[in-house]
Enzyme design. Sequence first.
Site, PDB file in Angstrom:
ATOM      1  N   HIS A 143      -3.957  10.905  14.157  1.00 50.80           N
ATOM      2  CA  HIS A 143      -4.640  10.883  13.093  1.00 50.80           C
ATOM      3  C   HIS A 143      -6.410  10.681  13.376  1.00 50.80           C
ATOM      4  O   HIS A 143      -6.255   9.570  14.131  1.00 50.80           O
ATOM      5  CB  HIS A 143      -4.318  10.289  11.750  1.00 50.80           C
ATOM      6  CG  HIS A 143      -3.714  11.561  11.333  1.00 50.80           C
ATOM      7  ND1 HIS A 143      -3.297  10.350   9.824  1.00 50.80           N
ATOM      8  CD2 HIS A 143      -2.915  12.121  11.200  1.00 50.80           C
ATOM      9  CE1 HIS A 143      -2.895  11.167   8.706  1.00 50.80           C
ATOM     10  NE2 HIS A 143      -2.106  12.070  10.321  1.00 50.80           N
ATOM     11  N   TYR A 202      -7.756   6.492   0.898  1.00 48.56           N
ATOM     12  CA  TYR A 202      -7.642   5.396   0.571  1.00 48.56           C
ATOM     13  C   TYR A 202      -8.687   5.600  -0.724  1.00 48.56           C
ATOM     14  O   TYR A 202     -10.442   5.601  -1.016  1.00 48.56           O
ATOM     15  CB  TYR A 202      -8.219   4.093   1.533  1.00 48.56           C
ATOM     16  CG  TYR A 202      -7.961   4.054   2.580  1.00 48.56           C
ATOM     17  CD1 TYR A 202      -7.076   4.772   3.994  1.00 48.56           C
ATOM     18  CD2 TYR A 202      -6.338   2.650   2.600  1.00 48.56           C
ATOM     19  CE1 TYR A 202      -6.406   4.161   4.730  1.00 48.56           C
ATOM     20  CE2 TYR A 202      -6.026   2.238   3.344  1.00 48.56           C
ATOM     21  CZ  TYR A 202      -5.673   3.627   4.958  1.00 48.56           C
ATOM     22  OH  TYR A 202      -4.538   2.788   5.833  1.00 48.56           O
ATOM     23  N   LYS A 215      -1.904  -3.663   8.881  1.00 53.08           N
ATOM     24  CA  LYS A 215      -2.385  -4.574  10.556  1.00 53.08           C
ATOM     25  C   LYS A 215      -1.043  -5.479  10.451  1.00 53.08           C
ATOM     26  O   LYS A 215      -0.348  -6.044  11.505  1.00 53.08           O
ATOM     27  CB  LYS A 215      -3.386  -5.604  10.330  1.00 53.08           C
ATOM     28  CG  LYS A 215      -4.369  -4.614  10.213  1.00 53.08           C
ATOM     29  CD  LYS A 215      -5.147  -4.479  11.737  1.00 53.08           C
ATOM     30  CE  LYS A 215      -6.203  -4.023  11.957  1.00 53.08           C
ATOM     31  NZ  LYS A 215      -6.261  -2.468  12.364  1.00 53.08           N
ATOM     32  N   TYR A 262      -9.949  -1.488  12.392  1.00 59.85           N
ATOM     33  CA  TYR A 262      -8.490   0.192  11.490  1.00 59.85           C
ATOM     34  C   TYR A 262      -8.039  -0.081  12.672  1.00 59.85           C
ATOM     35  O   TYR A 262      -6.687   0.537  12.775  1.00 59.85           O
ATOM     36  CB  TYR A 262      -8.916   0.794  10.531  1.00 59.85           C
ATOM     37  CG  TYR A 262      -7.504   2.066  10.065  1.00 59.85           C
ATOM     38  CD1 TYR A 262      -7.772   1.055   9.081  1.00 59.85           C
ATOM     39  CD2 TYR A 262      -7.275   2.821  10.831  1.00 59.85           C
ATOM     40  CE1 TYR A 262      -7.071   1.927   8.422  1.00 59.85           C
ATOM     41  CE2 TYR A 262      -6.374   3.389  10.096  1.00 59.85           C
ATOM     42  CZ  TYR A 262      -5.897   2.972   8.542  1.00 59.85           C
ATOM     43  OH  TYR A 262      -5.081   3.780   7.995  1.00 59.85           O
ATOM     44  N   PRO A 291      -1.219  -5.021   2.646  1.00 57.32           N
ATOM     45  CA  PRO A 291      -1.004  -4.424   4.114  1.00 57.32           C
ATOM     46  C   PRO A 291      -2.177  -2.921   3.966  1.00 57.32           C
ATOM     47  O   PRO A 291      -2.447  -2.068   4.556  1.00 57.32           O
ATOM     48  CB  PRO A 291      -0.200  -3.046   2.810  1.00 57.32           C
ATOM     49  CG  PRO A 291       0.037  -3.826   1.627  1.00 57.32           C
ATOM     50  CD  PRO A 291      -0.416  -4.893   1.869  1.00 57.32           C
TER      51      PRO A 291
HETATM   52  P1  RFL Z   1      10.645  -8.479   9.117  1.00 55.69           P
HETATM   53  O1  RFL Z   1      10.013  -6.915   9.412  1.00 55.69           O
HETATM   54  O2  RFL Z   1      10.198  -9.274   8.146  1.00 55.69           O
HETATM   55  O3  RFL Z   1      12.201  -8.114   9.750  1.00 55.69           O
HETATM   56  C1  RFL Z   1      12.729  -9.659   9.765  1.00 55.69           C
HETATM   57  C2  RFL Z   1      14.216  -9.644   9.876  1.00 55.69           C
HETATM   58  O4  RFL Z   1      14.776 -10.993   9.856  1.00 55.69           O
HETATM   59  C3  RFL Z   1      15.496 -10.736   9.040  1.00 55.69           C
HETATM   60  N1  RFL Z   1      16.072 -11.879   8.113  1.00 55.69           N
HETATM   61  C4  RFL Z   1      17.134 -12.947   9.146  1.00 55.69           C
HETATM   62  N2  RFL Z   1      18.083 -12.872   9.691  1.00 55.69           N
HETATM   63  C5  RFL Z   1      18.348 -14.121  10.434  1.00 55.69           C
HETATM   64  N3  RFL Z   1      18.770 -14.702   9.631  1.00 55.69           N
HETATM   65  C6  RFL Z   1      17.754 -15.537   8.304  1.00 55.69           C
HETATM   66  N4  RFL Z   1      17.468 -16.656   7.954  1.00 55.69           N
HETATM   67  C7  RFL Z   1      16.637 -14.311   8.035  1.00 55.69           C
HETATM   68  N5  RFL Z   1      15.684 -14.032   7.554  1.00 55.69           N
HETATM   69  C8  RFL Z   1      14.897 -12.758   7.355  1.00 55.69           C
HETATM   70  C9  RFL Z   1      15.358 -10.065   7.597  1.00 55.69           C
HETATM   71  O5  RFL Z   1      17.300  -9.417   7.721  1.00 55.69           O
HETATM   72  C10 RFL Z   1      14.669  -8.391   8.840  1.00 55.69           C
HETATM   73  O6  RFL Z   1      15.735  -7.715   9.397  1.00 55.69           O
HETATM   74  O7  RFL Z   1       9.431  -8.940  10.175  1.00 55.69           O
HETATM   75  P2  RFL Z   1       8.411  -9.128  11.510  1.00 55.69           P
HETATM   76  O8  RFL Z   1       9.711  -8.086  12.418  1.00 55.69           O
HETATM   77  O9  RFL Z   1       7.674  -9.460  12.037  1.00 55.69           O
HETATM   78  O10 RFL Z   1       8.370  -7.348  11.111  1.00 55.69           O
HETATM   79  C11 RFL Z   1       6.567  -7.506  10.548  1.00 55.69           C
HETATM   80  C12 RFL Z   1       6.984  -6.146   9.721  1.00 55.69           C
HETATM   81  O11 RFL Z   1       7.916  -5.335   9.163  1.00 55.69           O
HETATM   82  C13 RFL Z   1       5.927  -5.980   8.286  1.00 55.69           C
HETATM   83  O12 RFL Z   1       4.524  -7.037   8.924  1.00 55.69           O
HETATM   84  C14 RFL Z   1       4.999  -4.749   8.077  1.00 55.69           C
HETATM   85  O13 RFL Z   1       5.957  -3.847   7.546  1.00 55.69           O
HETATM   86  C15 RFL Z   1       3.376  -4.748   7.045  1.00 55.69           C
HETATM   87  N6  RFL Z   1       3.272  -3.288   6.460  1.00 55.69           N
HETATM   88  C16 RFL Z   1       2.060  -2.614   7.274  1.00 55.69           C
HETATM   89  N7  RFL Z   1       2.561  -2.551   8.385  1.00 55.69           N
HETATM   90  C17 RFL Z   1       1.279  -1.397   9.222  1.00 55.69           C
HETATM   91  O14 RFL Z   1       1.299  -2.385  10.524  1.00 55.69           O
HETATM   92  N8  RFL Z   1       1.200  -0.952   9.111  1.00 55.69           N
HETATM   93  C18 RFL Z   1       1.215  -0.648   7.735  1.00 55.69           C
HETATM   94  O15 RFL Z   1       0.770   0.312   7.655  1.00 55.69           O
HETATM   95  C19 RFL Z   1       1.761  -1.201   6.770  1.00 55.69           C
HETATM   96  N9  RFL Z   1       2.337  -0.915   5.903  1.00 55.69           N
HETATM   97  C20 RFL Z   1       3.980  -2.736   5.878  1.00 55.69           C
HETATM   98  C21 RFL Z   1       3.255  -1.463   4.696  1.00 55.69           C
HETATM   99  C22 RFL Z   1       4.127  -3.414   4.235  1.00 55.69           C
HETATM  100  C23 RFL Z   1       4.321  -3.411   3.297  1.00 55.69           C
HETATM  101  N10 RFL Z   1       5.874  -4.468   2.701  1.00 55.69           N
HETATM  102  C24 RFL Z   1       6.716  -3.488   1.913  1.00 55.69           C
HETATM  103  C25 RFL Z   1       5.151  -5.765   1.954  1.00 55.69           C
HETATM  104  C26 RFL Z   1       3.796  -1.244   3.644  1.00 55.69           C
HETATM  105  C27 RFL Z   1       3.888  -1.855   2.925  1.00 55.69           C
HETATM  106  C28 RFL Z   1       4.134  -1.725   1.120  1.00 55.69           C
HETATM  107  C1  PHB Z   2       2.111   3.130   4.804  1.00 54.35           C
HETATM  108  O1  PHB Z   2       2.110   4.672   4.676  1.00 54.35           O
HETATM  109  O2  PHB Z   2       2.922   2.749   3.648  1.00 54.35           O
HETATM  110  C2  PHB Z   2       1.101   2.599   4.547  1.00 54.35           C
HETATM  111  C3  PHB Z   2      -0.898   3.622   5.597  1.00 54.35           C
HETATM  112  C4  PHB Z   2      -1.737   2.868   5.755  1.00 54.35           C
HETATM  113  C5  PHB Z   2      -1.393   1.636   4.991  1.00 54.35           C
HETATM  114  C6  PHB Z   2      -0.206   0.795   4.627  1.00 54.35           C
HETATM  115  C7  PHB Z   2       0.435   1.538   4.387  1.00 54.35           C
HETATM  116  O3  PHB Z   2      -3.070   0.724   4.802  1.00 54.35           O
END
Ligand code: RFL
Ligand code: PHB
Length: 389
Positions: A72, A200, A296, A384, A292
């Site tokens: 994109h 957005y 990032k 971004y 989110p």
């Molecule tokens: P995770 O993905 O939470 O993985 C951690 C893992 O550790 C396990 N765990 C354990 N294992 C052993 N012993 C324990 N005691 C444990 N406790 C937990 C868990 O089961 C899990 O498998 O962390 P990690 O790897 O640091 O990754 C981070 C990302 O997942 C997170 O930052 C992103 O998803 C945030 N996020 C976004 N980030 C982006 O860069 N671009 C995006 O577009 C974006 N959109 C989002 C998002 C997060 C969202 N939510 C649900 C908060 C959109 C949403 C809605």
């Molecule tokens: C997503 O596709 O889940 C998403 C995209 C952009 C954002 C946050 C979440 O800023």
Amino acid sequence: MRTQVAIIGAGPAGLLLGQLLTKTGIDNIIVEQRSPEYVLGRIRAGILESVTVDALERAGVAARLHEEGLVHDGIELSFDSQRHRIDLHALVGRSVTVYGQTEVTRDLMAARQEAGITTVYEAQDVSLHDFDGARPVVRYRKGGVAHEIRCDYIAGCDGFHGVSRQSVPLTATQLFERVYPFGWLGILSDTPPVADELIYASHERGFALCSMRSRTRSRYYVQVPSSERVEDWSDDRFWDELRCRLDPQSAQSLVTGPSIEKSIAPLRSFVCEPMRFGNLFLAGDAAHIVPPTGAKGLNLAASDVLTLADGLVAACRHDDKRELDAYSARCLRRIWKAERFSWWLTSLMHRFPDADPFALRMQRAELDYLVGSEAACRALAENYVGLPY
Ligand code: RFL
Ligand code: PHB
């Protein structure tokens, strides 16, 4: 069991670190409390910065990403019934890639399985010991049997609620936090995205985001109060609310359908300083959370892990600890800038329950200024697409 690096958590941070270490011949074991199916069932991020794409290339897991990811060159901001395109590529010469976190995780899991490296799934009562000395130990139970991993280093990649950060005495950390009074209600649906790029939207009823996973799968979010329950949101109620927050043209072309996932995510900013405690290193959501809005979270996890992998390789192979010593300070500089951007974009685009008429006019003026100023658009675009690694 004995290994060089014990990794706690098989999310994107843990799996990517494991893959980067395996590629350079560093022994590692991942201990994860959930099953692989559970990990793959969590629908989260969708936008990858070029630094993250580079990291996945380095890990040798970018083939499907290059085939299926959507590049994109811009995003759209919508307010006052109008859409304004921000041309990321024209402004800063870089783009972002739409490729779901689920797919990144799937590719990393497949590569790890192919390399035959140990991942312990469904580990219970994971605990970390003696990481302030040279012989750290990780203990867990599986199927009622107690296990122990002796290692040189522990990487805490277990997310915000994980055990790694909680194993550090509170007095050794400084925690910074802001909890927002709202969350994002998100749905995934097998419907074509409403537009070619992400939208957005700032609206008097609250923020909305139109995102996607592919040309046939959409991801949409609406801002809801923190007290909201997902059970109270039928698909119809969601679609009606989303439609009402979009500009007329998008509202009209929105294709709706049954949701295949629906959940509410709270919004939070959080940083733990430092990110290193003896031979325990925190990476990804274990050390920091961003709302989110700026997309990032996953990208920061990837840049932490790149820095940590380099440090661990230098320490394990050449007994050179300088990069590990610099790990925390180096990561935190990038993290705080991403925290600032995510906080700023969240503040700009959301409705705050306590906003008075002056605050609302300030928000409106800032949006108006932003879309009319190339300098302001460039600052947004630069952040971004991701600041340089
Ligand atoms: P995770 O993905 O939470 O993985 C951690 C893992 O550790 C396990 N765990 C354990 N294992 C052993 N012993 C324990 N005691 C444990 N406790 C937990 C868990 O089961 C899990 O498998 O962390 P990690 O790897 O640091 O990754 C981070 C990302 O997942 C997170 O930052 C992103 O998803 C945030 N996020 C976004 N980030 C982006 O860069 N671009 C995006 O577009 C974006 N959109 C989002 C998002 C997060 C969202 N939510 C649900 C908060 C959109 C949403 C809605
Ligand atoms: C997503 O596709 O889940 C998403 C995209 C952009 C954002 C946050 C979440 O800023």
